[in-house]
Design a protein around this motif. Structure first.
Motif, PDB file in Angstrom:
ATOM      1  N   PRO B  91      44.133  35.540  37.458  1.00 39.56           N
ATOM      2  CA  PRO B  91      43.991  36.809  38.182  1.00 39.56           C
ATOM      3  C   PRO B  91      43.265  37.854  37.351  1.00 39.56           C
ATOM      4  N   ASP B  92      42.604  38.767  38.039  1.00 35.41           N
ATOM      5  CA  ASP B  92      41.818  39.798  37.355  1.00 35.41           C
ATOM      6  C   ASP B  92      42.579  40.611  36.317  1.00 35.41           C
ATOM      7  N   PRO B  93      43.824  41.048  36.620  1.00 37.81           N
ATOM      8  CA  PRO B  93      44.483  41.929  35.637  1.00 37.81           C
ATOM      9  C   PRO B  93      45.010  41.207  34.391  1.00 37.81           C
ATOM     10  N   ARG B  98      50.271  42.211  29.418  1.00 34.91           N
ATOM     11  CA  ARG B  98      50.596  42.313  30.842  1.00 34.91           C
ATOM     12  C   ARG B  98      51.699  41.325  31.195  1.00 34.91           C
ATOM     13  N   ILE B 101      53.785  35.876  35.863  1.00 33.94           N
ATOM     14  CA  ILE B 101      54.710  34.870  36.401  1.00 33.94           C
ATOM     15  C   ILE B 101      53.889  33.600  36.526  1.00 33.94           C
ATOM     16  N   VAL B 119      50.388  34.415  38.268  1.00 32.25           N
ATOM     17  CA  VAL B 119      50.355  35.720  38.929  1.00 32.25           C
ATOM     18  C   VAL B 119      50.532  36.783  37.856  1.00 32.25           C
ATOM     19  N   THR B 120      49.638  37.742  37.846  1.00 34.23           N
ATOM     20  CA  THR B 120      49.786  38.845  36.902  1.00 34.23           C
ATOM     21  C   THR B 120      50.274  40.056  37.669  1.00 34.23           C
ATOM     22  N   LYS B 121      51.332  40.661  37.174  1.00 35.73           N
ATOM     23  CA  LYS B 121      51.851  41.822  37.881  1.00 35.73           C
ATOM     24  C   LYS B 121      50.910  42.992  37.669  1.00 35.73           C
ATOM     25  N   CYS B 122      50.796  43.798  38.691  1.00 34.55           N
ATOM     26  CA  CYS B 122      49.953  44.974  38.596  1.00 34.55           C
ATOM     27  C   CYS B 122      50.401  45.795  37.393  1.00 34.55           C
ATOM     28  N   PRO B 123      49.499  46.200  36.533  1.00 38.43           N
ATOM     29  CA  PRO B 123      49.913  46.976  35.367  1.00 38.43           C
ATOM     30  C   PRO B 123      50.625  48.245  35.782  1.00 38.43           C
TER      31      PRO B 123
END
Lengths: 714, 133
Positions: B91-93, B98, B101, B119-123
């Motif tokens: 993912p982009d972020p 960061r 999951i 899955v990267t959580k939104c910062p």
């Protein structure tokens, strides 16, 4: 300026408290002037929150970094449009937007009902102000948008680049409009139960508000899906993410309500069910608002732990407990007038539709909260993924589509063999024809998708049949031309035809979902220029690499863009030229001479060729290892050489690129999803539009209600 | 059969069906789920071949080789770090620091990430802390 904003919030809280007191006093003593005063408190709330919101919005637009919120969520390099929308990318700003929308919609609703339902509106006003008080309380005590920094920084953090997309900016206001509008039927249901006036008039008004809420929430959800598909680098539109699910749940129960309320209107049945649905929808809307910002569930939207968890949980528990208590205490009012005569009737189909929708909501609820449930039961947090959700939602969705075709053509009370034959022959033929036509195209291997297509054909057939019969009847009566007859038909029964349009739209949408998820072809490839890769019959040639600096082709504030030019053709014929790219955004000065310009966040600009039958989607990821090496070399240079080094990097990438990773997806019928959504929206507008004889219908409804009440049958 | 009795039968059948379906749903959710573990929990005990949902922060120093990403996930409090080899969409972020999951399976000494499960959580948009690398 921050002082003005904060003062308005405190005054807003006071106005809420006053309004609740005045409305309840007016309701209990029957003194109209107090009830009116309570209503005016809502107008005052709207005015105060408008000023507050205006102050915050202005601060963002002026990049006033003395406001903590502005400093952490915007920057001078954020483009103007996104500066304005950055207000609701923050916790405090989004709460203020929510409260503001609540106040505005409540004012509109209470203004339009100011002379009607005088028994109910004071209680509804008090309930709406209760919501307002909760959110204003949070804004005043827990998450103030007007927190001032001791010394304003020169530059802010900037808006998260992932959010720099037009869809993402309208998505929250639409969603929040949906959520806040769902509090209106909730408040009126509470009011009706409290005032012991659960009759035709309440139903008619509540239905309209619920439809408006459903409309906005639906658009909000669709916008989110569209953003995910066209902006994020994974090529999907729905991930069964907890926050996505949180917005879907009230929409599902809202849809159920909009259907079951018709049964109450026509046959006085399902009263307990209806009020329960309305109340549940309101609670789910607040739950959805809470889930986004609580951090209790792991989600891509998860924004870390926050201090708002406890107040929200307490509020939701209070709403749920209060709703149950109210329904139980008024159950004598909610006795059914009629009973189900036959399982083969429109009432039964509506009931089944409700059960399917509530079932869907339960599945989504269970899957979403499973980590917490499993933790409570087994002590271990576990989660379920998309395959589990799909396993249960797909059959339910199939049933839903089929029912939406059966419902409009089956008779009320009891369907006989004769009218069943007459009504079902054509739609069934459509379905069978569709199934047969698709067999040679390898669709038979996927029975579920084939069922969906056949059912969608059934829906189209049944509604088409209704349209033809209606137009024919009008022509026989009034000898109008075909187009005029069709228009008149819709005008005279907007609700029905709006609903039918929505059914067609949903069928189209589900066809798109079924096709794009079942028959998708994905390919991952690592390519250098002049290489070709084949995906689902398409030949994709990597023509060349591109590197641009300070160009910002998408208007999002990116400093550098590295991309590719791809030539897509099929059977020798040119189909499209796609230009996927990766945008790099500024970081902070500690990342080095070159790093500070581009080692912030990065986003994907997707290359998309959308078509009526097929979408071709591609995302590119330039070799990150290569980039980091080059940036490290550039960081050795003095700060003044940063810009030149950046330009050199971009040029080097364009001329001699390292292998880039491409994800290529060919999906059929994705456009049908967006098209279906637009048809649903159009249908919603038709259904919402005030009918020409609305005033007359309203008066007769209220008279009918009064008579019924006097006869003891309200 | 009089209508009242018919109605009672219908209700009973419907309720039974609902209970059975709900039961099936609940039962399969427990068997189809992947337990969520932090790095320290995973290091403490992980069965080979069983999939787990690993949540934690990305440790600095990750390596990308073509389509494969080798990175380490550490606890929020920063003690243990688990090495993961992952293939698929990143993912982009995604970056060091960061929260992520990822579904992993134990293989030898390390863990292999399930394809496209990262899955990267939104910062942190909703906290006050300044953005960090």
């Amino acid at each position: 300026m921050p002082v003005l904003g904060r003062a308005c919030l405190i005054l807003a809280l006071v106005a809420c408290a006053y309004g609740i007191g005045a409305s309840l006093y007016g309701a209990r003593t029957g003194r109209r002037e107090w009830a009116d005063s309570g209503r005016r408190a809502v107008y005052a709330l709207a005015g105060l929150l408008t000023v507050s919101f205006g102050v915050l919005e202005l601060a963002f637009l002026r990049s006033d970094f003395s406001f903590a919120t502005v400093a952490t969520h915007s920057s001078t390099t954020t483009p103007g449009f996104y500066k304005g929308a950055a207000v609701w990318s923050s916790q405090e700003g989004s709460l203020l937007l929510w409260a503001w929308l609540l106040a505005m919609w409540s004012s509109l609703v209470l203004f339009s009902t100011r002379r009607r339902m005088r028994d109910i509106t004071p209680y509804a006003t008090a309930m709406l102000l209760g919501f307002g008080a909760f959110f204003c309380g949070l804004l005043v005590f827990a998450a103030s948008p007007f927190h001032v920094l001791a010394s304003a920084p020169a530059e802010g953090n900037g808006l998260n680049p992932l959010l720099r997309h037009p869809s993402m900016m309208i998505h929250p206001p639409m969603l929040y409009s949906g959520y806040t509008l769902f509090t209106v039927p909730f408040a009126f249901a509470v009011g009706a139960l409290a005032a012991r006036r659960v009759d035709a008039e309440w139903i008619r008004s509540t239905r309209r508000f619920a439809l408006a809420a459903w409309f906005f929430l639906g658009i909000g959800i669709l916008l989110g899906a569209r953003w995910s598909y066209s902006e994020l680098g994974w090529g999907g539109y729905w991930a069964w993410d907890p926050v996505e699910n949180a917005s879907l749940m009230p929409w599902l129960t809202g849809t159920a309500f909009l259907h079951s309320v018709m049964i109450q209107e026509k046959r006085g049945m399902l009263k307990v069910w209806n009020v329960s649905l309305v109340l549940a929808t309101g609670v789910l809307a607040i739950l959805g608002t809470f889930l986004v910002r609580s951090g209790i569930l792991d989600s891509i939207h998860a924004f870390g732990a926050s201090t708002l968890g406890k107040p929200f949980v307490a509020f939701i528990a209070l709403l749920a407990a209060g709703s149950i208590a109210l329904v139980v205490s008024r159950r004598d009012l909610l006795r059914t007038e009629n009973r189900l005569d036959s399982l083969l009737s429109r009432e039964a189909m509506f009931l089944l539709n409700n059960l399917v929708l509530v079932g869907l909501c339960f599945v989504v609820f269970w899957g979403t909260f499973f980590p917490l449930i499993s933790e409570a039961v087994t002590g271990q947090k576990a989660s379920v993924g998309p395959p589990w959700f799909d396993r249960y939602t797909v059959p339910l969705a199939l049933m839903l589509v089929l029912l939406s075709g059966i419902g409009p053509v089956i008779a009320w009370r009891r369907a006989t063999a004769a009218n069943t034959r007459r009504n079902f022959l054509f739609p069934s033929a459509c379905a069978a024809l569709c199934a047969v036509a698709l067999l040679p195209v390898h669709v038979a291997q996927k029975p579920l998708a084939l069922c969906m297509f056949a059912f969608a054909a059934f829906v189209a057939g049944s509604i088409g049949q209704e349209l033809v019969r209606g137009v024919r009847a009008r022509r026989a009566m009034a000898s109008e031309s075909v187009p005029l007859a069709a228009v008149q038909l819709v005008r005279r029964n907007r609700r029905r035809w709006g609903g039918y349009t929505i059914h067609v739209g949903m069928a189209v949408l589900f066809v798109g979902v079924a096709a794009s998820s079942t028959f998708q072809h994905t390919r991952d490839a690592s390519l250098v220029p002049r290489q070709t890769v084949r995906v689902d019959g398409y030949d994709v040639r990597y023509v060349k690499a591109t590197g641009r600096v300070a160009d910002d082709p998408d208007g999002t504030g990116a400093f550098m863009t590295l991309g590719a030019v791809l030539d897509v053709s099929k059977g020798g014929r040119h189909v499209a030229t796609l230009r996927p790219a990766r945008n790099y955004y500024p970081g902070d000065p500690s990342q080095g001479t070159v790093g500070q310009y581009i080692m912030g966040d990065a986003t994907s600009e997707v290359g998309l060729k959308a078509g009526a039958t097929r979408d071709f989607w591609v995302a590119v990821q330039p070799d990150a290892g290569w980039l980091m090496k080059v940036v490290a070399k550039g960081n050795d240079l003095p700060p003044s050489a940063g810009g030149l080094a950046l330009a050199a990097i971009a040029q080097r990438y364009a001329e001699r690129p390292p292998p880039a990773d491409f994800r290529l997806i060919a999906s059929p019928l994705v456009t049908w999803i967006w098209l279906g959504g637009m048809i649903v929206a159009a249908g919603g507008l038709v259904a919402l539009w005030p009918a020409p004889d609305l005033a007359r219908r309203r008066v007769t409804a209220s008279l009918r209600a009064r008579v019924a009440q006097e006869l003891g049958r309200a | 059969m009089d209508p009242a009795r018919k109605r009672t039968i219908r209700l009973t059948v419907a309720l039974t069906a609902a209970v059975l379906l709900a039961g099936a749903l609940i039962y399969t959710s427990f068997s189809a789920s992947s337990p969520a573990k932090t790095p320290s929990q995973l290091m403490a005990g992980a069965e080979a071949g069983r999939s787990y949902q690993l949540t934690g922060k990305v440790a600095p120093g990750y390596v990308r080789r073509g389509n494969t990403l080798d990175f380490r996930v550490r606890d929020r409090s920063g003690r243990a770090a688990v090495p993961v080899r992952y293939t698929g969409t990143v993912p982009d972020p995604f970056r060091a620091g960061r929260e992520v999951i990822v579904t992993v399976r134990k293989q030898g000494a390390g863990f292999v990430g399930e394809r496209d499960s990262l899955v990267t959580k939104c910062p942190s948009k909703f906290t006050d802390s300044k953005r960090s690398t």
